[in-house]
Scaffold this motif. Structure first.
Motif, PDB file in Angstrom:
ATOM      1  N   UNK B 274       0.842  -1.202   0.000  1.00 21.46           N
ATOM      2  CA  UNK B 274       0.000   0.000   0.000  1.00 21.46           C
ATOM      3  C   UNK B 274       0.867   1.238   0.000  1.00 21.46           C
ATOM      4  N   UNK B 275       0.345   2.294  -0.566  1.00 17.20           N
ATOM      5  CA  UNK B 275       1.048   3.575  -0.651  1.00 17.20           C
ATOM      6  C   UNK B 275       1.591   3.990   0.727  1.00 17.20           C
ATOM      7  N   UNK B 276       2.890   4.196   0.809  1.00 17.78           N
ATOM      8  CA  UNK B 276       3.498   4.715   2.036  1.00 17.78           C
ATOM      9  C   UNK B 276       3.657   3.720   3.165  1.00 17.78           C
ATOM     10  N   UNK B 277       3.345   2.476   2.915  1.00 18.49           N
ATOM     11  CA  UNK B 277       3.418   1.464   3.971  1.00 18.49           C
ATOM     12  C   UNK B 277       4.863   1.007   4.213  1.00 18.49           C
ATOM     13  N   UNK B 278       5.111   0.400   5.375  1.00 16.44           N
ATOM     14  CA  UNK B 278       6.438  -0.170   5.679  1.00 16.44           C
ATOM     15  C   UNK B 278       6.285  -1.142   6.846  1.00 16.44           C
ATOM     16  N   UNK B 279       7.282  -2.001   7.019  1.00 22.50           N
ATOM     17  CA  UNK B 279       7.264  -2.946   8.147  1.00 22.50           C
ATOM     18  C   UNK B 279       7.406  -2.184   9.460  1.00 22.50           C
ATOM     19  N   UNK B 280       6.574  -2.554  10.438  1.00 20.39           N
ATOM     20  CA  UNK B 280       6.616  -1.900  11.745  1.00 20.39           C
ATOM     21  C   UNK B 280       7.412  -2.732  12.741  1.00 20.39           C
ATOM     22  N   UNK B 281       7.089  -4.037  12.821  1.00 16.73           N
ATOM     23  CA  UNK B 281       7.870  -4.902  13.714  1.00 16.73           C
ATOM     24  C   UNK B 281       7.774  -6.360  13.280  1.00 16.73           C
ATOM     25  N   UNK B 282       8.747  -7.124  13.762  1.00 14.60           N
ATOM     26  CA  UNK B 282       8.823  -8.552  13.450  1.00 14.60           C
ATOM     27  C   UNK B 282       9.003  -9.279  14.774  1.00 14.60           C
ATOM     28  N   UNK B 283       8.290 -10.389  14.937  1.00 17.55           N
ATOM     29  CA  UNK B 283       8.383 -11.148  16.188  1.00 17.55           C
ATOM     30  C   UNK B 283       8.635 -12.623  15.909  1.00 17.55           C
ATOM     31  N   UNK B 284       9.343 -13.276  16.814  1.00 17.76           N
ATOM     32  CA  UNK B 284       9.536 -14.717  16.676  1.00 17.76           C
ATOM     33  C   UNK B 284       9.022 -15.445  17.912  1.00 17.76           C
ATOM     34  N   UNK B 285       8.712 -16.709  17.712  1.00 15.37           N
ATOM     35  CA  UNK B 285       8.188 -17.542  18.791  1.00 15.37           C
ATOM     36  C   UNK B 285       8.851 -18.912  18.721  1.00 15.37           C
ATOM     37  N   UNK B 286       9.107 -19.501  19.887  1.00 17.10           N
ATOM     38  CA  UNK B 286       9.673 -20.856  19.907  1.00 17.10           C
ATOM     39  C   UNK B 286       8.661 -21.849  20.463  1.00 17.10           C
ATOM     40  N   UNK B 287       7.435 -21.375  20.736  1.00 14.88           N
ATOM     41  CA  UNK B 287       6.389 -22.286  21.216  1.00 14.88           C
ATOM     42  C   UNK B 287       5.148 -22.186  20.331  1.00 14.88           C
ATOM     43  N   UNK B 313      18.846 -16.467  19.911  1.00 18.49           N
ATOM     44  CA  UNK B 313      18.158 -16.959  21.113  1.00 18.49           C
ATOM     45  C   UNK B 313      18.864 -18.223  21.613  1.00 18.49           C
ATOM     46  N   UNK B 314      18.713 -18.533  22.903  1.00 17.05           N
ATOM     47  CA  UNK B 314      19.290 -19.785  23.408  1.00 17.05           C
ATOM     48  C   UNK B 314      18.660 -20.980  22.686  1.00 17.05           C
ATOM     49  N   UNK B 315      19.492 -21.954  22.322  1.00 13.52           N
ATOM     50  CA  UNK B 315      19.013 -23.084  21.520  1.00 13.52           C
ATOM     51  C   UNK B 315      18.284 -24.130  22.355  1.00 13.52           C
ATOM     52  N   UNK B 316      18.559 -24.139  23.648  1.00  9.83           N
ATOM     53  CA  UNK B 316      18.086 -25.271  24.454  1.00  9.83           C
ATOM     54  C   UNK B 316      16.574 -25.483  24.384  1.00  9.83           C
ATOM     55  N   UNK B 317      16.212 -26.698  24.005  1.00  5.66           N
ATOM     56  CA  UNK B 317      14.809 -27.086  23.985  1.00  5.66           C
ATOM     57  C   UNK B 317      14.009 -26.550  22.811  1.00  5.66           C
ATOM     58  N   UNK B 318      14.650 -25.767  21.948  1.00  2.71           N
ATOM     59  CA  UNK B 318      13.888 -25.158  20.848  1.00  2.71           C
ATOM     60  C   UNK B 318      13.777 -26.128  19.675  1.00  2.71           C
ATOM     61  N   UNK B 319      12.567 -26.501  19.332  1.00  2.62           N
ATOM     62  CA  UNK B 319      12.344 -27.439  18.232  1.00  2.62           C
ATOM     63  C   UNK B 319      11.862 -26.749  16.972  1.00  2.62           C
ATOM     64  N   UNK B 357      17.202 -30.814  16.347  1.00  2.00           N
ATOM     65  CA  UNK B 357      16.564 -30.655  17.659  1.00  2.00           C
ATOM     66  C   UNK B 357      16.039 -32.009  18.160  1.00  2.00           C
ATOM     67  N   UNK B 358      15.652 -32.848  17.211  1.00  2.00           N
ATOM     68  CA  UNK B 358      15.228 -34.210  17.577  1.00  2.00           C
ATOM     69  C   UNK B 358      13.862 -34.243  18.228  1.00  2.00           C
ATOM     70  N   UNK B 359      13.305 -35.416  18.306  1.00  2.00           N
ATOM     71  CA  UNK B 359      11.960 -35.571  18.877  1.00  2.00           C
ATOM     72  C   UNK B 359      11.949 -35.310  20.376  1.00  2.00           C
ATOM     73  N   UNK B 360      12.979 -35.821  21.042  1.00  2.00           N
ATOM     74  CA  UNK B 360      12.939 -35.743  22.502  1.00  2.00           C
ATOM     75  C   UNK B 360      13.677 -34.536  23.081  1.00  2.00           C
ATOM     76  N   UNK B 361      14.214 -33.688  22.217  1.00  2.00           N
ATOM     77  CA  UNK B 361      15.041 -32.560  22.695  1.00  2.00           C
ATOM     78  C   UNK B 361      14.202 -31.552  23.470  1.00  2.00           C
TER      79      UNK B 361
END
Lengths: 361, 361
Positions: B274-287, B313-319, B357-361
């Protein structure tokens, strides 16, 4: 030995190698292709073995470190910054029009370009090292050897800590290994250089191998003696002058073409390298500044990056075209400018004659 | 025959030729090098003789014209526009994750890229021809020959007059002969294409040879039947659907790398066109969307151009890692999305598994 693509440039000085693109080539696109970016070197262009290359960070840090290039790339997230690189001496040869020639590389308008740089954030690297209280400046030192001032020594620069810690997009200093998506060419600092958006090119050091965290500016010759605006050659004038940091508001005409009964005029404009600044408007004159017309800015404004502009006007009777720009920070270019003996920061109105206009036209 | 540099891409369809870059390559720099831009073709890639090439403009104009490429370049001032090109079918293969495969080119996230385009302003060309009252749409037609739907016919598109007459930097449609400072490659429309900033790639026609000024949208098959969001295959559903114009708000992860005990995540985000539009923010989730963290936008926002972002971000437990973006016009990406039978405009949250990350990680 100069890279094949670079050889196309116009050599302004053979030793050390300094070269710029033909002016029309400069603004035929917004992003400067690597083959079209000016080359500024102060010594012989070093050829560095990437495998044995190391970056050392020392001085007022909790943890001095030495990184190989892969270590630097692994340790910190990669980032990308669009930034205009411009030599403080760009347009230097115009001082000669005022009757006094400035020493140094005789640049026309082409010691400028806008590239997409790839690397890591200096601020994040410094945080990793732990900057100590009392730090005020970050020094950079290359692997080149500058001759002609005593024993050969490396080119160096420094920037204030506050600038080095900027992390906003478009303001952030990079330790860069890439340019327009490719590894740096030897002429542009392979394997590593820093890139300081908004600052003169001399603060971005090629073949970067050493960073020193300090309470003082770098003692390097190019900081203390060279890149300063001074009006006489007294040693105390140079000693008292502040090193140039931000680049200055500027604009220039890169092309005047005749079409039918019109002139097509193109060029660039660059806002002063202040935080959040951008070009506001560009004007042209055909009577050396009595009357002004708006030029059309043809590229969206960015941070610390140039704007391209164009104008089409009737050719009849036009012997010269002059350009001037204004930025959002309130700066405007002066009609004329006092000579400084090193020939830096020339940013008075830029005038070009119209080819074929003739004396009596 | 595919150009040497283009062959590096991942072929998604051999005939017609459709290919995209590996995802990490996409965001290693802000500006997409020509070798890394996706290729979308609907027929055999034509090889056109620049000397005999002509662009014809007809329909509701005061002065129908035919230009050779040099005539077009002489007649109008050259300009340059940064614009993201994105296929409406980008991310199509993700529809299959919802249990239903969409027909068409099985794009991963790479049918997108941001380039610096060189050409002339469509608005200025149209003004030159004199657009008549009653005009509502501008049609574009290529020199390719699409097969498989009766007699071979050229790919075509149209855009509303209002869009075609935009002249602001970053919003202006170009008749473009250049890309990143070089002539177009055959795969990208040599010798001429149009580029419509903010619109899906299908509205930018390659090998452009014909422009028609009209009171109706183009009757071309790709306007009337193809690039539409429809939820069933009834002919009246397609007939009643509006052709897609603006590209949609989107974001995707292009790379997840493990470093020490961290994950480095990179990607792109693109505001709705759209005219004059731009990205405002970006978010990530690990769950998978219960909790969100801000990503770091690493490139200054531009008009109709993507933003690159990164996160560590810390890798631990992130699938898995999920991304979503928000734009200034108030758009946000949906968690999930209704299947449309042509597989267009997929812009739900983008989730990637973390390798190892594996199934059980």
């Amino acid at each position: 030995m100069i890279s094949a693509d670079i050889k196309r440039l116009i050599t302004r000085q053979a030793t050390p190698y300094n070269a710029e693109p033909p002016a029309p080539e400069l603004t035929s696109q917004w992003l400067t292709p690597t083959r079209s970016l000016y080359v500024r070197s102060h010594g012989k262009i070093p050829r560095i073995d990437e495998k044995s290359f190391r970056l050392n960070i020392s001085g007022l840090v909790e943890r001095p470190v030495t990184f190989s290039l892969p270590e630097l790339q692994e340790r910190f997230p990669a980032t990308s910054t669009l930034a205009t690189m411009v030599c403080a001496g760009n347009r230097r040869n115009e001082f000669a029009l005022g009757g006094r020639k400035a020493p140094g590389v005789p640049w026309d308008v082409g010691a400028i370009g806008t590239c997409d740089w790839q690397g890591v954030s200096l601020a994040q690297v410094l945080k990793h090292c732990g900057v100590q209280a009392g730090t005020k400046h970050i020094w950079f030192e290359g692997l080149d050897a500058v001759e002609g001032h005593g024993d050969p020594f490396p080119f160096g620069a420094s920037i204030p800590l506050e600038k080095a810690m900027q992390e906003q997009p478009g303001e952030e200093t990079l330790l860069a290994w890439g340019m327009n998506g490719d590894p740096l060419l030897p002429e542009h600092g392979f394997p590593l250089r820093n890139v300081v958006p908004g600052y003169i090119g001399a603060r971005s050091v090629k073949w970067l191998a050493k960073i020193v965290v300090s309470d003082k500016p770098s003692p390097n010759f190019f900081v203390q003696d060279v890149y300063k605006v001074v009006y006489d050659d007294k040693p105390e004038s140079t000693a008292n002058a502040t090193p140039i940091m931000e680049f200055i508001l500027n604009s220039a005409i890169t092309e005047i073409r005749r079409f039918d009964n019109n002139l097509r005029i193109r060029g660039f404009a660059l806002a002063q390298g202040s935080l959040g600044n951008a070009i506001e408007r560009v004007e042209i004159s055909t009577d050396r500044g009595k009357n002004w017309l708006p030029a059309r800015i043809i590229t969206a404004p960015g941070k610390n990056t140039w704007s391209l502009w164009s104008a089409t006007i009737p050719a009849e009777g036009v012997k010269t075209v002059t350009v001037r720009a204004f930025d959002r920070a309130g700066n405007s270019q002066p009609e004329s400018q006092k000579f400084n003996i090193k020939g830096y920061q020339l940013n008075s109105w830029h005038t070009l004659p119209v080819a074929g206009a003739g004396q009596g036209a």
